[in-house]
Every structure is written in structure tokens, then in C-alpha cells.
Design a protein around this motif. Structure first.
Motif, PDB file in Angstrom:
ATOM      1  N   GLN A  59      59.902  49.578  56.917  1.00 54.96           N
ATOM      2  CA  GLN A  59      59.991  49.926  55.509  1.00 54.96           C
ATOM      3  C   GLN A  59      61.155  49.204  54.843  1.00 54.96           C
ATOM      4  O   GLN A  59      62.184  48.961  55.452  1.00 54.96           O
ATOM      5  CB  GLN A  59      60.163  51.441  55.335  1.00 54.96           C
ATOM      6  CG  GLN A  59      58.978  52.251  55.828  1.00 54.96           C
ATOM      7  CD  GLN A  59      59.265  53.738  55.755  1.00 54.96           C
ATOM      8  OE1 GLN A  59      60.292  54.192  56.227  1.00 54.96           O
ATOM      9  NE2 GLN A  59      58.348  54.480  55.172  1.00 54.96           N
TER      10      GLN A  59
ATOM     11  N   SER B  44      58.483  50.742  50.650  1.00 53.19           N
ATOM     12  CA  SER B  44      57.273  50.034  51.046  1.00 53.19           C
ATOM     13  C   SER B  44      56.414  50.888  51.969  1.00 53.19           C
ATOM     14  O   SER B  44      56.925  51.664  52.771  1.00 53.19           O
ATOM     15  CB  SER B  44      57.638  48.719  51.751  1.00 53.19           C
ATOM     16  OG  SER B  44      58.315  48.980  52.973  1.00 53.19           O
ATOM     17  N   ASN B  45      55.103  50.776  51.820  1.00 54.03           N
ATOM     18  CA  ASN B  45      54.148  51.509  52.649  1.00 54.03           C
ATOM     19  C   ASN B  45      54.261  53.024  52.488  1.00 54.03           C
ATOM     20  O   ASN B  45      53.960  53.787  53.404  1.00 54.03           O
ATOM     21  CB  ASN B  45      54.315  51.150  54.137  1.00 54.03           C
ATOM     22  CG  ASN B  45      54.204  49.659  54.393  1.00 54.03           C
ATOM     23  OD1 ASN B  45      53.322  48.994  53.834  1.00 54.03           O
ATOM     24  ND2 ASN B  45      55.096  49.119  55.205  1.00 54.03           N
ATOM     25  N   SER B  46      54.723  53.471  51.329  1.00 55.15           N
ATOM     26  CA  SER B  46      54.861  54.916  51.110  1.00 55.15           C
ATOM     27  C   SER B  46      54.668  55.240  49.636  1.00 55.15           C
ATOM     28  O   SER B  46      55.097  54.483  48.760  1.00 55.15           O
ATOM     29  CB  SER B  46      56.238  55.393  51.571  1.00 55.15           C
ATOM     30  OG  SER B  46      56.420  56.763  51.258  1.00 55.15           O
TER      31      SER B  46
END
Length: 216
Positions: A19, A41-43
Motif C-alpha cells: 500500500q 492504494s488498494n483500499s
């Protein structure tokens, strides 16, 4: 903990290597307490950062943060905290129950708190990642399994400290956007304002800790 649900608490961003954190954006500034959020990122959950300065010693702040039993007096929407294991004076595990507005299910988490101090700068760091499976999951309560918090307390003169708190917490389950926003902004704001007054109690103001050396 916890779409910031655990932001109630306690809680600093030690994000996973996969992340990355975007630019911090100031969301609120009141009574010397600044609250920032950033995309992760990715959340879908944002990271939180709180900056403030208090009239207090390093021991004073640390003693209050390590007093798990009484931390529910200042942590937002915290229904109860329970010490699970005291490893040493500066390290422990505790359980926390977060009370959510109906119809959202209550959340809980287990945190591992560990205090370290730089021998030269005297900066005190408290890492507070969650440990998801230290105790069994309770019925009708959603366990927060992904949360990373961190306190960095820096000397800023005699009896004065600068506090930096960061948090990433995924509450798990379905949480309405209005509730997420409430915990992201109102949660840390109310918690830190209460904490500012809380640390002035005699039990903390006069605290002497073997594992923390106060600033000169």
C-alpha cells in the motif's frame, strides 16, 4: 480498526508494503488539533493523521495512553476496554469494543501496544497494530482484522510535547458512507480534545515511568 471506526481509539499508519499513501489533506483544524486524511492504494478506506501540541511531559502522555482501563473516558464511541496481557510496563495487549449506531453491528479489535524511546532524541513511539485472532470472535460483533496505528510523541520544550498520530483501519462489513465520514472527522476530533484534558489528571501529570525519560 475499522473504517476509522477504530479511529476512536487509538491508535498510526504502518501501512503494508503493498500500500502507498497519497497526499495528506487537512480536513479539520480546531483547538490546535489538525486532522488530515489521505487515500490509500488498494483500499476504499482513507488513512488518518492527527497533529497537535500539548502542555505535558513524555511520561504524562505515555502513562495515559497505557492506562487501558480508563482510556474509554476519552476514546470516541468506545464501549469498553479490557487488558488481555501485560508483557512488560511498556508493552501490552488489550481488547476494545466499539459501539456503533443502529443498525450497524458493533465492532471489536485486539491491539498490541508497545512503547519505545530513542535514547538520544527522547522521542517516544507507540506502535498499535491489531491482532485479529488472539481471542475468539464474539457473536453479533464484527472483528476488525486490519488496523495499524502509531503515536509519535516528540519533546518540544520543558513540559511540552508534539504529538503525531496516524491510523489506517478497515472496519469490515458494510458501513454507510455517512458513518464512515463521521468516524474519520468527528471521531479523532472529539477523542483528542478529551485526551488533552484527560492527561492533566494527577495520576498522569505526576507519573514517573522507568521506561520513559522526560525531556529536560
Amino acid at each position: 480498526m475499522r473504517t476509522r471506526i477504530i479511529l476512536l481509539f487509538m491508535f498510526v499508519t504502518a501501512f503494508a508494503k503493498a500500500q502507498t499513501v497519497g497526499a495528506w489533506q487537512l480536513k479539520e483544524s480546531s483547538d490546535g488539533i489538525k486532522i488530515y486524511t489521505a487515500d490509500i492504494s488498494n483500499s476504499k478506506i482513507k488513512g488518518i493523521k492527527v497533529e497537535c501540541q500539548f502542555n505535558a511531559t513524555l511520561s504524562q502522555v505515555t502513562a495515559a495512553l497505557m492506562d487501558i482501563k480508563n482510556s474509554e473516558e476519552w476514546l470516541y464511541h468506545t464501549a469498553g476496554n479490557q487488558l488481555i496481557k501485560q508483557v512488560s510496563p511498556g508493552e501490552l495487549y488489550y481488547y476494545s469494543l466499539i459501539e456503533m449506531p443502529w443498525p450497524v453491528s458493533n465492532r471489536d479489535f485486539i491491539a498490541h501496544l508497545k512503547v519505545t524511546q530513542d535514547p538520544v532524541s527522547k522521542v517516544v513511539t507507540m506502535d498499535a497494530p491489531c491482532i485479529p485472532d488472539m481471542i475468539p470472535v464474539k457473536p453479533k460483533i464484527v472483528r476488525i482484522t486490519n488496523s495499524k496505528g502509531k503515536w509519535v510523541v516528540t519533546p518540544a520544550g520543558p513540559d511540552h510535547v508534539k504529538i503525531l498520530y496516524t491510523l489506517y483501519a478497515d472496519p469490515g462489513g458494510d458501513v454507510p458512507s455517512w458513518l464512515t465520514n463521521l468516524f474519520i472527522t468527528q471521531g479523532p476530533s472529539q477523542s483528542f480534545k478529551k485526551f488533552k484534558a484527560h492527561i492533566q489528571k494527577p495520576a498522569y501529570k505526576n507519573a514517573k515511568l522507568d521506561y520513559v525519560v522526560n525531556q529536560q
